[in-house]
Every structure is written in C-alpha cells, then in structure tokens.
Design a protein around this motif. Structure first.
Motif, PDB file in Angstrom:
ATOM      1  N   MET A   1       0.828  -1.203   0.000  1.00  0.00           N
ATOM      2  CA  MET A   1       0.000   0.000   0.000  1.00  0.00           C
ATOM      3  C   MET A   1       0.861   1.251   0.000  1.00  0.00           C
ATOM      4  N   ASP A   2       0.380   2.273  -0.701  1.00  0.00           N
ATOM      5  CA  ASP A   2       1.009   3.593  -0.670  1.00  0.00           C
ATOM      6  C   ASP A   2       0.217   4.562   0.186  1.00  0.00           C
ATOM      7  N   VAL A   3      -1.072   4.270   0.365  1.00  0.00           N
ATOM      8  CA  VAL A   3      -1.952   5.154   1.120  1.00  0.00           C
ATOM      9  C   VAL A   3      -2.926   4.311   1.937  1.00  0.00           C
TER      10      VAL A   3
ATOM     11  N   THR B   1      -0.891   4.506  -4.955  1.00  0.00           N
ATOM     12  CA  THR B   1      -0.958   5.948  -5.184  1.00  0.00           C
ATOM     13  C   THR B   1      -2.165   6.282  -6.060  1.00  0.00           C
ATOM     14  N   GLY B   2      -2.905   7.306  -5.666  1.00  0.00           N
ATOM     15  CA  GLY B   2      -4.065   7.739  -6.422  1.00  0.00           C
ATOM     16  C   GLY B   2      -5.386   7.346  -5.785  1.00  0.00           C
TER      17      GLY B   2
ATOM     18  N   TYR C   1      -9.987   5.811  -7.680  1.00  0.00           N
ATOM     19  CA  TYR C   1      -8.609   6.113  -8.060  1.00  0.00           C
ATOM     20  C   TYR C   1      -8.633   7.312  -8.993  1.00  0.00           C
ATOM     21  N   ASN C   2      -7.716   8.229  -8.772  1.00  0.00           N
ATOM     22  CA  ASN C   2      -7.633   9.427  -9.583  1.00  0.00           C
ATOM     23  C   ASN C   2      -6.165   9.725  -9.842  1.00  0.00           C
TER      24      ASN C   2
ATOM     25  N   ILE D   1      -8.556   0.970 -11.907  1.00  0.00           N
ATOM     26  CA  ILE D   1      -8.657   0.460 -10.533  1.00  0.00           C
ATOM     27  C   ILE D   1      -7.445  -0.414 -10.244  1.00  0.00           C
ATOM     28  N   LYS D   2      -6.798  -0.146  -9.142  1.00  0.00           N
ATOM     29  CA  LYS D   2      -5.645  -0.936  -8.707  1.00  0.00           C
ATOM     30  C   LYS D   2      -6.049  -1.753  -7.488  1.00  0.00           C
ATOM     31  N   ASP D   3      -5.172  -2.618  -7.011  1.00  0.00           N
ATOM     32  CA  ASP D   3      -5.476  -3.394  -5.813  1.00  0.00           C
ATOM     33  C   ASP D   3      -5.907  -2.458  -4.691  1.00  0.00           C
TER      34      ASP D   3
END
Length: 100
Positions: free
Chosen positions: A7-9, A55-56, A77-78, A91-93
């Motif tokens: 995870m990034d966020v 990210t996003g 996601y943006n 869409i990412k994980d």
C-alpha cells in the motif's frame, strides 16, 4: 502495521452510531508509523472503515463534511497518465475493512 510494499496510502474513517462522519485519517507509506492509527474518542459506539491501496486512491465525501455519512463516502482512483496528461481511473489493488 500495513506493509508499504503493498500500500502507498491508508485511510481510516470514523463514524458515530448514526453513521455520520466524525473524522478521516490519511496516511502515506512514507509517514512514520504508517499503518498505526491512534485517536481519542468519547465513550460510545463507532464504525471504523479502513481502506488502503496504491498511489491515487482517494476517499471522497460526496456531501459536505457536516452531512457526510457512511452511505455517501466513495473510494476511487484518480491519477494522471504521465505520457498523455489525461486522467487515468484504472482500478488498482484496493483493501477494505469495515469494523463495528
């Protein structure tokens, strides 16, 4: 602790017993203590929603913060595509957990 390689966020959104938003905490994988959430709440019943991803990932209150509820919050996601400059809504994980 959430692994920063996955995870990034990370978001933690807190709702009161009526489902009204009290607070949303956002952490980035570069933050010290990533994956550890500490907060003080008065005695009562709460719903916690955890969401994490790359990210996003954006946690959006669809209504004003005074009216935001568990039913009006959205994950999306943006990102901007670096080569085209256009929005990329791929869409990412994404990881999600709701705790009562």
């Amino acid at each position: 602790m959430a692994p920063s390689s996955i995870m990034d966020v990370l978001y933690c959104s807190i709702y009161d017993a009526d489902g009204k938003s009290i607070n949303t905490i956002k952490q980035l994988s570069t933050d010290a203590g990533f994956g550890t959430i500490t907060t003080n709440l008065p005695a009562g019943n709460y719903t916690l929603v955890f969401a994490g991803g790359k990210t996003g990932l954006v946690f959006v209150n669809m209504l004003s913060s005074e009216k935001a509820t568990l039913n009006t919050d959205v994950l999306t996601y943006n990102n901007n595509n670096a080569s085209t400059g256009l929005a990329d809504y791929t869409i990412k994980d994404t990881y999600y957990k709701k705790s009562l």
